[in-house]
Design a protein around this motif. Structure first.
Motif, PDB file in Angstrom:
ATOM      1  N   ALA A 185       0.835  -1.207   0.000  1.00 12.77           N
ATOM      2  CA  ALA A 185       0.000   0.000   0.000  1.00 12.77           C
ATOM      3  C   ALA A 185       0.868   1.256   0.000  1.00 12.77           C
ATOM      4  O   ALA A 185       0.588   2.222  -0.708  1.00 12.77           O
ATOM      5  CB  ALA A 185      -0.916   0.002   1.224  1.00 12.77           C
ATOM      6  N   ILE A 186       1.963   1.216   0.774  1.00  8.94           N
ATOM      7  CA  ILE A 186       2.870   2.366   0.835  1.00  8.94           C
ATOM      8  C   ILE A 186       3.611   2.531  -0.495  1.00  8.94           C
ATOM      9  O   ILE A 186       3.726   3.632  -1.036  1.00  8.94           O
ATOM     10  CB  ILE A 186       3.874   2.197   1.996  1.00  8.94           C
ATOM     11  CG1 ILE A 186       3.133   2.384   3.326  1.00  8.94           C
ATOM     12  CG2 ILE A 186       5.024   3.181   1.890  1.00  8.94           C
ATOM     13  CD1 ILE A 186       3.937   2.004   4.540  1.00  8.94           C
ATOM     14  N   ALA A 187       4.090   1.401  -1.047  1.00  9.94           N
ATOM     15  CA  ALA A 187       4.835   1.458  -2.317  1.00  9.94           C
ATOM     16  C   ALA A 187       3.954   1.997  -3.435  1.00  9.94           C
ATOM     17  O   ALA A 187       4.402   2.755  -4.295  1.00  9.94           O
ATOM     18  CB  ALA A 187       5.353   0.068  -2.670  1.00  9.94           C
ATOM     19  N   GLY A 188       2.668   1.612  -3.413  1.00  6.06           N
ATOM     20  CA  GLY A 188       1.760   2.061  -4.465  1.00  6.06           C
ATOM     21  C   GLY A 188       1.206   3.460  -4.251  1.00  6.06           C
ATOM     22  O   GLY A 188       1.120   4.253  -5.184  1.00  6.06           O
ATOM     23  N   GLY A 189       0.841   3.776  -3.006  1.00  6.01           N
ATOM     24  CA  GLY A 189       0.151   5.038  -2.728  1.00  6.01           C
ATOM     25  C   GLY A 189       1.035   6.177  -2.278  1.00  6.01           C
ATOM     26  O   GLY A 189       0.606   7.335  -2.247  1.00  6.01           O
TER      27      GLY A 189
ATOM     28  N   GLY B  10      -7.248  -2.211  -1.468  1.00  2.69           N
ATOM     29  CA  GLY B  10      -6.862  -3.342  -2.304  1.00  2.69           C
ATOM     30  C   GLY B  10      -5.720  -4.139  -1.707  1.00  2.69           C
ATOM     31  O   GLY B  10      -5.709  -5.374  -1.733  1.00  2.69           O
ATOM     32  N   SER B  11      -4.741  -3.433  -1.123  1.00  3.36           N
ATOM     33  CA  SER B  11      -3.561  -4.091  -0.589  1.00  3.36           C
ATOM     34  C   SER B  11      -3.802  -4.750   0.763  1.00  3.36           C
ATOM     35  O   SER B  11      -3.484  -5.929   0.959  1.00  3.36           O
ATOM     36  CB  SER B  11      -2.434  -3.067  -0.466  1.00  3.36           C
ATOM     37  OG  SER B  11      -1.226  -3.678  -0.207  1.00  3.36           O
TER      38      SER B  11
ATOM     39  N   ALA C 289      -2.909  -6.138  -6.801  1.00  4.67           N
ATOM     40  CA  ALA C 289      -1.858  -6.805  -7.584  1.00  4.67           C
ATOM     41  C   ALA C 289      -0.463  -6.586  -6.994  1.00  4.67           C
ATOM     42  O   ALA C 289       0.362  -7.502  -6.981  1.00  4.67           O
ATOM     43  CB  ALA C 289      -1.891  -6.295  -9.024  1.00  4.67           C
ATOM     44  N   PHE C 290      -0.184  -5.367  -6.503  1.00  5.72           N
ATOM     45  CA  PHE C 290       1.154  -5.045  -5.995  1.00  5.72           C
ATOM     46  C   PHE C 290       1.531  -5.905  -4.798  1.00  5.72           C
ATOM     47  O   PHE C 290       2.675  -6.311  -4.657  1.00  5.72           O
ATOM     48  CB  PHE C 290       1.228  -3.565  -5.582  1.00  5.72           C
ATOM     49  CG  PHE C 290       1.753  -2.667  -6.658  1.00  5.72           C
ATOM     50  CD1 PHE C 290       1.231  -2.723  -7.937  1.00  5.72           C
ATOM     51  CD2 PHE C 290       2.767  -1.752  -6.408  1.00  5.72           C
ATOM     52  CE1 PHE C 290       1.691  -1.891  -8.946  1.00  5.72           C
ATOM     53  CE2 PHE C 290       3.249  -0.917  -7.404  1.00  5.72           C
ATOM     54  CZ  PHE C 290       2.711  -0.986  -8.670  1.00  5.72           C
TER      55      PHE C 290
END
Length: 511
Positions: A154-158, A328-329, A387-388
């Protein structure tokens, strides 16, 4: 009794680190700082350029200096983490990143700023693989691993979208220098916390001699690749320098692969890449990042230039995507990761994101934020978050602990190269479509108001043309995830099927 001693040894091996959840807080904080930095400086760039007297021609180097150092040194950073120990590399990376950020914030001219950005990239290349590999060797139970990687994913994506909000606030209400200084408290807290809390599992270091030819070839090859795409954006794809960079990159990286196949202690053991599942993760993740970077770029310009949003409003406009990624994550990915094979999360996740992207192909000058942009962002966030999360976990799953740093570095490398490709490729497509639209419709714009409207319509036409490509790229990422990633769902035990003598540090994947 021998049996009792063996059982006790096995139990000791399987015993999880009692401070692992505290460790996650500091690892996540460091990851947030690195991801924030990718976008926070973009918001501050116009103000910094004016204050420091940076020319328009050199402006892009504030971004490029960081990207080249970070992308070029990632594999080396991952190997250093395996050699020195991940905790030590993590703390050194944090201290160095804080010092480089202080230098950037105090910059008095162009050279000082560019040097600080290159240093940030170099220490980020130490920090990022060390953070991910620490996570991989600290969380050994499949269910706990799912939660930990859910938060990390979640951190990597957001984090990039959070950077837009924070960058807008700091630039608008304080000063552009604070977009650098804000890293210092993050880094100090994470470094002190990591030093006190993180306990690296024994036996995870790779003390083999450093592969110097591999370091040189991989660094030069990746720098040439990233710079080739960066140059293509400004100078064009047919520019001799751009073509030279791509040719040089192919030669250098080809030589790197040959060297790695022959040396005794390779920088990047080819077994890390040739594993079908891991290769599928690196490839699909890199493609997805191409689409995401393009979207951030176009949506930021659309909201600020076409809709007239302020930097702070633009940052807040990205909140639905952040919310979608977190849900999502941490809710979908984490809950399902131990129940279904990773491809059944990654492929549908990328397809869901593609549907969100598809909605954005309908953008027009007068498009309603609530009616189209908000639902599109929610779908994008949900899909990417879902997905991440398994992708991040699977990329380091089943890797020998001695290779965890370099396997983690490959995740960051695929994202960094994907980001460079995404920015250059999609920008070129958008610019071509805008030019074609303006040429076709110029005759009809006879008044200043009509000409201004035509400019905006041309920009939107360019964005939507590029977003169509992003939709296709996400569909390809979904197909790769569905076809290449064949591993089954993780066993629920920490080291299911492992003998006591194996000292497995990560859960085994059931095929």
């Amino acid at each position: 009794m021998p049996e009792t001693a063996e059982t006790s040894r096995s139990t000791a091996v399987l015993q999880p680190d009692p401070g692992r959840w505290k460790a996650l807080v500091f690892i996540a904080l460091a990851q947030l700082m690195v991801v924030l930095d990718a976008t926070i400086v973009n918001i501050a760039l116009p103000s910094a350029q004016q204050d420091l007297g940076i020319s328009d021609g050199n402006r892009q180097w504030v971004i490029t200096a960081y990207a080249l150092a970070f992308g070029g040194l990632l594999l080396f950073g991952g190997r250093i983490a395996d050699l020195w120990g991940r905790k030590r590399t993590f703390v050194v990376g944090l201290i160095g990143f804080a010092a480089a950020s202080a230098l950037g914030g105090a910059a008095t001219g162009e050279a000082m700023m560019l040097g600080a950005r290159a240093l940030q990239g170099a220490f980020g290349a130490l920090l990022a693989p060390a953070a991910l590999s620490l996570l991989a060797v600290t969380f050994t139970d499949a269910k706990e691993r799912a939660k930990a990687f859910g938060i990390y994913g979640a951190i990597a994506g957001g984090g990039g979208a959070v950077g837009l909000i924070l960058g807008g606030f700091l630039t608008e209400y304080l000063n552009w220098r604070w977009t650098f200084f804000v890293n210092i408290p993050f880094a100090i807290v994470a470094a002190v916390g990591a030093y006190l809390v993180i306990r690296e599992p024994a036996g995870g270091r790779n003390r083999s001699a450093l592969d110097i030819p591999g370091v040189i070839l991989s660094t030069l090859g990746l720098v040439a690749l990233v710079y080739g795409f960066t140059r293509a954006e400004s100078e064009g794809w047919s520019d001799a320098g751009t073509i030279g960079m791509f040719v040089g990159s192919v030669v250098l990286l080809g030589a790197f692969v040959l060297v790695e196949a022959k040396v005794k202690s390779p920088l990047l053991p080819l077994r890390v890449l040739t594993d079908r599942n891991r290769g599928g993760v690196y490839l699909s993740l890199g493609l997805a990042v191409i689409a995401m970077f393009g979207l951030f770029l176009f949506l930021t310009y659309y909201l600020q230039v076409v809709k007239g949003y302020s930097p702070v409003m633009t940052g807040f406009a990205f909140l639905p995507m952040i919310a979608g990624m977190i849900i999502g994550s941490t809710q979908i990915g984490t809950r399902l990761m131990t129940r279904v094979p990773p491809r059944l999360l990654m492929a549908p996740g990328f397809l869901t994101a593609a549907v969100g992207m598809l909605l954005l192909t309908q953008l027009e000058v007068g498009t309603s934020y609530a009616g189209l942009i908000l639902p599109a962002q929610l779908l994008l966030g949900l899909g990417m978050g879902t997905a991440f999360m398994p992708a991040m976990s699977l990329a380091t799953h089943g890797v020998d602990p001695k290779d965890a740093g370099v396997a983690s570095a490959m995740v960051n490398t695929s994202q960094q190269v994907g980001g460079a490709i995404g920015t250059a490729l999609l920008n070129t497509i958008a610019a071509s479509a805008t030019t074609a639209y303006l040429t076709d419709h110029a005759a009809g714009a006879t008044t200043p108001a009509a000409q201004k409207l035509l400019q905006l319509q041309g920009m939107v036409e360019g964005y939507t043309a590029a977003i169509w490509w992003a939709v296709g790229i996400l569909v390809v990422a979904a197909a790769i995830a569905a076809v290449l990633i064949t591993t089954g769902k993780p066993d629920t035990g920490a080291v299911a099927g492992a003998g006591a003598e194996d000292e497995v540090k990560v859960p085994v994947i059931a095929h």
